[in-house]
Design an enzyme around this catalytic site. Structure first.
Site, PDB file in Angstrom:
ATOM      1  CG  PHE A 154      47.169  25.835  22.964  1.00 31.24           C
ATOM      2  CD1 PHE A 154      48.319  26.420  23.496  1.00 31.24           C
ATOM      3  CD2 PHE A 154      47.320  24.786  22.073  1.00 31.24           C
ATOM      4  CE1 PHE A 154      49.590  25.956  23.143  1.00 31.24           C
ATOM      5  CE2 PHE A 154      48.575  24.318  21.713  1.00 31.24           C
ATOM      6  CZ  PHE A 154      49.711  24.906  22.249  1.00 31.24           C
ATOM      7  CD  GLU A 181      39.165  22.440  24.584  1.00 35.26           C
ATOM      8  OE1 GLU A 181      39.318  23.404  23.805  1.00 35.26           O
ATOM      9  OE2 GLU A 181      38.933  21.280  24.184  1.00 35.26           O
ATOM     10  CB  SER A 231      45.819  20.554  14.764  1.00 36.13           C
ATOM     11  OG  SER A 231      44.555  20.047  15.108  1.00 36.13           O
ATOM     12  CB  CYS A 286      50.828  28.546  13.306  1.00 38.53           C
ATOM     13  SG  CYS A 286      50.487  30.289  13.126  1.00 38.53           S
TER      14      CYS A 286
HETATM   15  P1  NAD Z   1      43.411  22.046  17.980  1.00 42.34           P
HETATM   16  O1  NAD Z   1      43.144  21.716  16.560  1.00 42.34           O
HETATM   17  O2  NAD Z   1      43.581  20.945  18.951  1.00 42.34           O
HETATM   18  O3  NAD Z   1      42.208  22.949  18.566  1.00 42.34           O
HETATM   19  C1  NAD Z   1      41.755  24.106  17.895  1.00 42.34           C
HETATM   20  C2  NAD Z   1      40.288  24.328  18.257  1.00 42.34           C
HETATM   21  O4  NAD Z   1      39.516  23.216  17.798  1.00 42.34           O
HETATM   22  C3  NAD Z   1      40.040  24.448  19.762  1.00 42.34           C
HETATM   23  O5  NAD Z   1      39.097  25.459  20.002  1.00 42.34           O
HETATM   24  C4  NAD Z   1      39.518  23.071  20.145  1.00 42.34           C
HETATM   25  O6  NAD Z   1      38.623  23.108  21.227  1.00 42.34           O
HETATM   26  C5  NAD Z   1      38.806  22.616  18.879  1.00 42.34           C
HETATM   27  N1  NAD Z   1      38.856  21.153  18.699  1.00 42.34           N
HETATM   28  C6  NAD Z   1      39.835  20.313  19.118  1.00 42.34           C
HETATM   29  N2  NAD Z   1      39.532  19.048  18.762  1.00 42.34           N
HETATM   30  C7  NAD Z   1      38.356  19.092  18.104  1.00 42.34           C
HETATM   31  C8  NAD Z   1      37.537  18.096  17.480  1.00 42.34           C
HETATM   32  N3  NAD Z   1      37.878  16.809  17.468  1.00 42.34           N
HETATM   33  N4  NAD Z   1      36.397  18.495  16.876  1.00 42.34           N
HETATM   34  C9  NAD Z   1      36.044  19.795  16.873  1.00 42.34           C
HETATM   35  N5  NAD Z   1      36.776  20.762  17.447  1.00 42.34           N
HETATM   36  C10 NAD Z   1      37.927  20.432  18.049  1.00 42.34           C
HETATM   37  O7  NAD Z   1      44.670  23.026  18.002  1.00 42.34           O
HETATM   38  P2  NAD Z   1      45.469  23.575  19.260  1.00 42.34           P
HETATM   39  O8  NAD Z   1      46.280  22.476  19.843  1.00 42.34           O
HETATM   40  O9  NAD Z   1      44.573  24.363  20.140  1.00 42.34           O
HETATM   41  O10 NAD Z   1      46.426  24.626  18.535  1.00 42.34           O
HETATM   42  C11 NAD Z   1      47.644  24.276  17.936  1.00 42.34           C
HETATM   43  C12 NAD Z   1      47.496  24.052  16.458  1.00 42.34           C
HETATM   44  O11 NAD Z   1      46.976  25.212  15.827  1.00 42.34           O
HETATM   45  C13 NAD Z   1      48.821  23.776  15.772  1.00 42.34           C
HETATM   46  O12 NAD Z   1      48.629  22.754  14.837  1.00 42.34           O
HETATM   47  C14 NAD Z   1      49.144  25.089  15.078  1.00 42.34           C
HETATM   48  O13 NAD Z   1      49.984  24.986  13.955  1.00 42.34           O
HETATM   49  C15 NAD Z   1      47.785  25.541  14.698  1.00 42.34           C
HETATM   50  N6  NAD Z   1      47.762  26.968  14.460  1.00 42.34           N
HETATM   51  C16 NAD Z   1      47.698  27.388  13.178  1.00 42.34           C
HETATM   52  C17 NAD Z   1      47.703  28.731  12.893  1.00 42.34           C
HETATM   53  C18 NAD Z   1      47.628  29.218  11.472  1.00 42.34           C
HETATM   54  O14 NAD Z   1      47.437  30.401  11.286  1.00 42.34           O
HETATM   55  N7  NAD Z   1      47.743  28.389  10.466  1.00 42.34           N
HETATM   56  C19 NAD Z   1      47.765  29.674  13.935  1.00 42.34           C
HETATM   57  C20 NAD Z   1      47.824  29.204  15.251  1.00 42.34           C
HETATM   58  C21 NAD Z   1      47.815  27.843  15.493  1.00 42.34           C
END
Ligand code: NAD
Length: 506
Positions: A154, A181, A231, A286
């Site tokens: 997101f 989403e 994450s 991040c």
């Molecule tokens: P998230 O892991 O909740 O979601 C990321 C994606 O995975 C979304 O599209 C979501 O719909 C999907 N998803 C969520 N739960 C899932 C599941 N159980 N099974 C399959 N798919 C699933 O992350 P978020 O809250 O959207 O974003 C924040 C996180 O992203 C933080 O941890 C941040 O550090 C990380 N992030 C990392 C970087 C990097 O480059 N390392 C960059 C941006 C964000």
């Protein structure tokens, strides 16, 4: 509960929005208002299959489209995006909450990857060796993989997809993007822009959804590769599942980035940068700094400077109007996430830390129902506290007082994550030792958020990234292509090699 009076954000498949009423939807909020403004479709199996089928059908045509034509379309996309980026920035702000100028900043970083992608013909050139053996030439060809899935978080609804799709598309792949989403509109806006730039239908598809859509991509035989950002627990799941299914995969995870402050550092610079990197985008980056490791005796003086600056920050609706000047920081993306961040402030307090500025009591310039949480400053954060060891992903800056450079480096190196880190000092020798010893993928020297420019590559170490390819830069091109080596012999009409069952010797 779904409010059916709200508009539905549909999938973008084969160059058009889906028209069927989705069986499942999820509300999308304006975080500054705290109210739902639309519903996003959540894909079922038929829609997942339709998006992948559209991308698969488009692949032969697109991958064999001339380089000159592909390049023209990417240049056009770049022009259109550059012209209209503030339209997209406002859309991002309305669903994510970050202030509009920051949203424009993320688009700019994405544009830099689009610009890098326009240079793909040079990077796609193969090697050629004449006369490897007598009359035998050897050369290599780089080809696209096929359908690639991109799953994004997101916090950067435009930039993170743009870390990947400009390069994937340029080199001839077709794409199914599964955006978060929570803020899905940026992805479909970009899809419409691609169409306007002349991209053939089916090359870029947007599939909205939750775990079902993600699992659909991970388990489908026609998806060749997965790029994921999110994450750490989900990144690990993506990496394991996609690899088990024989796909090429890169999965970037969470972070806990430290800033090490040496006693000789310029403390005004450090205070400014700690504020920018700790509270920009409400800490939902991040590469945000979440821990300042202050080598004594600087902590008290630094805290004084940071506290003074926090008092001047304005928190409010990130969309400026005639009567509302853009604030410094917007709301948190969702109520659930706001409450989770607040719970970490309580954990720190319960574990004995000193909460010097508590963002839970913020008075924001915005609607009462907005998902507000102000900048928070915590001193003497115990390194055993979950508020230190876990990713908070909010505007919470912890101060840990350390006695030496070695103690600081040890704390960073023993942490779970290795995304970004920074050192602030005027001692070149110390900075050089830091860059050598630190177990982190991206390092800043007097730079708090060291996001590499587009022609380097982005990615962390340890639990911040799974897989061996970083995003964009040369590693991005490498990830989205595979190589063929061709050995060819064209006989001189005057000669014939005859039968020889051994390897040729010359
Ligand atoms: P998230 O892991 O909740 O979601 C990321 C994606 O995975 C979304 O599209 C979501 O719909 C999907 N998803 C969520 N739960 C899932 C599941 N159980 N099974 C399959 N798919 C699933 O992350 P978020 O809250 O959207 O974003 C924040 C996180 O992203 C933080 O941890 C941040 O550090 C990380 N992030 C990392 C970087 C990097 O480059 N390392 C960059 C941006 C964000």
């Amino acid at each position: 509960m779904t409010d059916t009076a709200l508009p539905t954000i549909q999938h973008w498949i084969n160059g058009a929005f889906s028209t069927a009423t989705p069986a499942r939807t999820s509300p999308v909020f304006n975080p500054a208002l705290g109210t739902a403004t639309s519903n996003v479709a959540l894909a079922d199996d038929a829609e997942i299959n339709a998006a992948i089928a559209a991308a698969k059908a488009a692949f032969p045509g697109w991958s064999n489209t001339s380089i000159a034509k592909r390049q023209n379309i990417i240049f056009k996309f770049r022009e259109l995006l550059n012209e209209r980026k503030f339209e997209l920035a406002r859309i991002i702000t309305s669903e994510h909450g970050k202030v509009v100028s920051d949203a424009a900043g993320e688009i700019q970083r994405g544009l830099e990857v689009v610009e890098l992608a326009t240079g793909f013909p040079h990077i796609m050139k193969g090697d050629f060796t004449e006369n490897a053996s007598t009359g035998v030439d050897v050369f290599s060809i780089k080809q696209a993989l096929g359908v690639v899935g991109i799953i994004s978080p997101f916090n950067f609804p435009a930039m993170v997809p743009m870390w990947f799709f400009p390069i994937a598309i340029a080199v001839g792949n077709t794409v199914v993007l599964k955006p978060s989403e929570k803020d899905p509109s940026a992805a479909v806006w970009l899809a419409e822009l691609w169409k306007e730039a002349g991209l053939p239908d089916g090359v870029f598809n947007v599939l909205h959804g939750d775990k079902q859509a993600v699992d659909g991509l991970l388990n489908h035989d026609d998806v060749a590769a997965i790029s994921f950002v999110g994450s750490t627990p989900i990144a690990q799941y993506i990496y394991e599942t996609a690899s088990k299914n024989g796909k090429r995969v890169q999965a970037l995870g969470g972070a806990k980035n430290h800033m090490l402050v040496l006693p000789d550092a310029d403390l005004d610079l450090v205070a400014d940068q700690a504020i920018n990197a700790g509270y920009g985008s409400a800490g939902e980056r991040c590469m945000a700094i979440s821990v300042v490791l202050a080598i004594e005796p600087v902590a008290d003086k630094l805290i004084e400077k940071v506290t003074e600056r926090i008092a001047k920050l304005r928190i409010g609706d990130g969309t400026p109007t005639d009567t509302h000047k853009e604030p410094d920081m917007g709301p948190i993306v969702s109520e659930v996430h706001r409450d989770k961040i607040a719970s970490y402030i309580q954990i720190a307090k319960d574990d004995g830390a000193d909460v010097l500025v508590d963002g839970r009591t913020i008075q924001a310039e915005g609607a009462d129902g907005g998902f507000w949480l102000g900048p928070t400053l915590i001193d003497n954060l115990p390194t055993t506290s979950r508020a230190y060891t876990e990713e908070i992903f909010g505007p919470v800056l912890g101060i840990v007082r350390v006695k030496s450079f070695e103690e600081g480096v040890e704390l960073i190196n023993t942490g779970q994550f290795g995304n970004g880190t920074a050192i602030f000092t005027n001692d070149g020798g110390a900075a050089r030792r830091f860059q050598n010893e630190i177990q982190v993928g991206m390092i800043g020297i007097n730079v708090p958020i060291p996001v590499p420019v587009a022609y380097y590559s982005f990615g962390g170490w340890k639990d911040s990234a799974f897989g061996d390819s970083k995003a964009y830069g040369l590693q991005g091109f490498h990830f989205y292509t595979r190589e063929k080596a061709v050995t060819s012999r064209w006989l001189d009409p005057a000669k014939h090699g005859g039968i020889n069952l051994g390897f040729p010797e010359n």
